[in-house]
Scaffold this motif. Sequence first.
Motif, short mmCIF file in Angstrom:
data_model
loop_
_atom_site.label_atom_id
_atom_site.label_comp_id
_atom_site.label_asym_id
_atom_site.label_seq_id
_atom_site.Cartn_x
_atom_site.Cartn_y
_atom_site.Cartn_z
N PHE A 83 72.38 33.40 -45.06
CA PHE A 83 72.11 34.79 -44.67
C PHE A 83 71.18 35.47 -45.67
O PHE A 83 70.29 36.24 -45.27
N VAL A 84 71.35 35.20 -46.94
CA VAL A 84 70.46 35.78 -47.95
C VAL A 84 69.03 35.25 -47.75
O VAL A 84 68.06 36.02 -47.82
N HIS A 85 68.89 33.97 -47.49
CA HIS A 85 67.57 33.39 -47.24
C HIS A 85 66.94 34.01 -46.00
O HIS A 85 65.75 34.36 -46.01
N GLY A 86 67.71 34.16 -44.94
CA GLY A 86 67.18 34.78 -43.72
C GLY A 86 66.79 36.23 -43.94
O GLY A 86 65.76 36.69 -43.45
N ALA A 87 67.60 36.96 -44.68
CA ALA A 87 67.27 38.36 -44.96
C ALA A 87 66.01 38.46 -45.80
O ALA A 87 65.17 39.35 -45.58
N TYR A 88 65.83 37.55 -46.74
CA TYR A 88 64.62 37.54 -47.55
C TYR A 88 63.39 37.32 -46.67
O TYR A 88 62.38 38.00 -46.81
N VAL A 90 63.06 37.91 -43.46
CA VAL A 90 62.85 39.03 -42.55
C VAL A 90 62.36 40.27 -43.28
O VAL A 90 61.45 40.96 -42.81
N LEU A 91 62.93 40.57 -44.42
CA LEU A 91 62.64 41.84 -45.08
C LEU A 91 61.43 41.79 -46.03
O LEU A 91 60.70 42.76 -46.13
N PHE A 92 61.24 40.69 -46.74
CA PHE A 92 60.23 40.69 -47.79
C PHE A 92 59.07 39.74 -47.57
O PHE A 92 58.00 39.94 -48.10
N ASP A 93 59.27 38.67 -46.83
CA ASP A 93 58.25 37.65 -46.75
C ASP A 93 57.89 37.38 -45.29
O ASP A 93 58.16 36.32 -44.77
#
Length: 98
Positions: A83-88, A90-93
Amino acid sequence: CVCVCVCESCHHGCGAMASESGVSAEAPTQQRTRIRHEAARGVSWKFVVPLVYAPLLPMIRIGLRKQPVLRDRVFFSSVGLAFVHGAYLVLFDLGMGE
């Protein structure tokens, strides 16, 4: 819209013009060649990582069946990391290899 094209009129629909952005216009064949080279750089590994999680999660559940506390900790840590990888992504990269 972030356009990589440098043609006279943007075909991405944002209406950006090369003269407005200060970028000189290239010949269409040079532009196509540059875009092909950008697309052929290789695999973007940050988008391949979920393919590792798919078989890993069931293997954790099956492999650590006899150790329920460790199994749950490892499983939910892996899910949290996914989930952290997916959020990264979606949100930052959002760039696709830029």
